[in-house]
Design a protein around this motif. Sequence first.
Motif, PDB file in Angstrom:
ATOM      1  N   UNK A 152       0.847  -1.199   0.000  1.00 51.79           N
ATOM      2  CA  UNK A 152       0.000   0.000   0.000  1.00 51.79           C
ATOM      3  C   UNK A 152       0.874   1.237   0.000  1.00 51.79           C
ATOM      4  N   UNK A 153       0.372   2.317  -0.610  1.00 53.76           N
ATOM      5  CA  UNK A 153       1.098   3.583  -0.591  1.00 53.76           C
ATOM      6  C   UNK A 153       0.667   4.404   0.624  1.00 53.76           C
ATOM      7  N   UNK A 154       1.124   5.652   0.691  1.00 55.77           N
ATOM      8  CA  UNK A 154       0.868   6.493   1.873  1.00 55.77           C
ATOM      9  C   UNK A 154      -0.619   6.791   2.066  1.00 55.77           C
ATOM     10  N   UNK A 155      -1.391   6.714   0.978  1.00 52.91           N
ATOM     11  CA  UNK A 155      -2.832   6.976   1.059  1.00 52.91           C
ATOM     12  C   UNK A 155      -3.647   5.702   1.264  1.00 52.91           C
ATOM     13  N   UNK A 156      -2.952   4.562   1.362  1.00 51.99           N
ATOM     14  CA  UNK A 156      -3.647   3.299   1.567  1.00 51.99           C
ATOM     15  C   UNK A 156      -4.075   2.616   0.290  1.00 51.99           C
TER      16      UNK A 156
END
Length: 364
Positions: A194-198
Amino acid sequence: MKFKYKLLIACLVITFISLLQTLFKNNIKEGYESLTDSQLTFAQYSKKHGLKNSCYSAPFEEIGMHVEVMKSIDDMKSDINDATLSDAEVINKYVEEHNYDEIWQSGTINVINVNENINENNTYDILYSDESIEQNVIEERIKSHHQNVCKICRNNVDDNQCTDDCRKPNVYLNQENEIIIESEGNCLPVKKGVDAQGNDIEYRICPFVCKNGEKSTNDLACVDDNCCFGCGYSVFEVDENGVFKNKLDNIPTESSVYSVSENGGRNNVKDINEGGLNGETYYSETNGNSDNSAGAGADAGAGAGAGSDAGAGAGAGSDAGAGAGETSNSENNVVNAFNDNHACWLGPTGHSDFMYCGPAPITA
């Protein structure tokens, strides 16, 4: 009685008592240090997460051997509580929804229950670190502990050690302006994170490579890439086509740890002759030695470390460059063909000294 004799007798008594306590009340069990994924070598990480065969496999024949035991199917079914799922579906669902420590438990083989029927496997009694014992554990639930030492390198180096001339893999543009991850054939399969925004992303973990920009292939201390699997690794985010997107600082298992490395984006990737993403110096014939492949660069140090690019060693080396074709090493007989994109294969002899590094051989 003289004082020195009294002192000697007292010491002997204390030693004897200590030995008795050790024999009959030994609560200290030798085990491995608990390491995070970022502290593991590439080889240890790949063994831990079941992506590579470990040094030892069933049937296990050594009492006291360190192993890891998967949770039983009955316990998994109890946790999931869905009678419509098959055993295979239960395992897949449980593995997807739980972390490693919830799936596997470390222990040692305490008893080997030999099955006299050669068509059936042995079972094992496992002593766990909390002193509990599970009896009659089937082989299918057991794997060799990921910190057990293997020797996968032809230099006879343990896979928890980093050899000289190993460095982190580079990313560069080839002559067709395509983005290439160096020695990508060594990387683990694409995983989801997952990235920083989910948001869901995909990434690959790629081990250090045997390259040194100041040395020809024949002069590399590590000799082969697998002699660098005892070093660390780099984490690369890839797009839906498997093409490099970003270099990451950590394995993106959750949004809080997602972080793109400084100057680690796709726009920072340069031509191989300009050093690629890492700014490597690549060996070439003009450096003083002849080599049919474009070299590889220097970077990194030695040993396992924390985060991505953990580990190190003196950096760099040679790599199959654009138009280089095949190069053979007179010392080790390994054919290095296009090994930035393909893994290595044993030749007809089955001997590791005669490997082919390139596309998978085609069989009729």
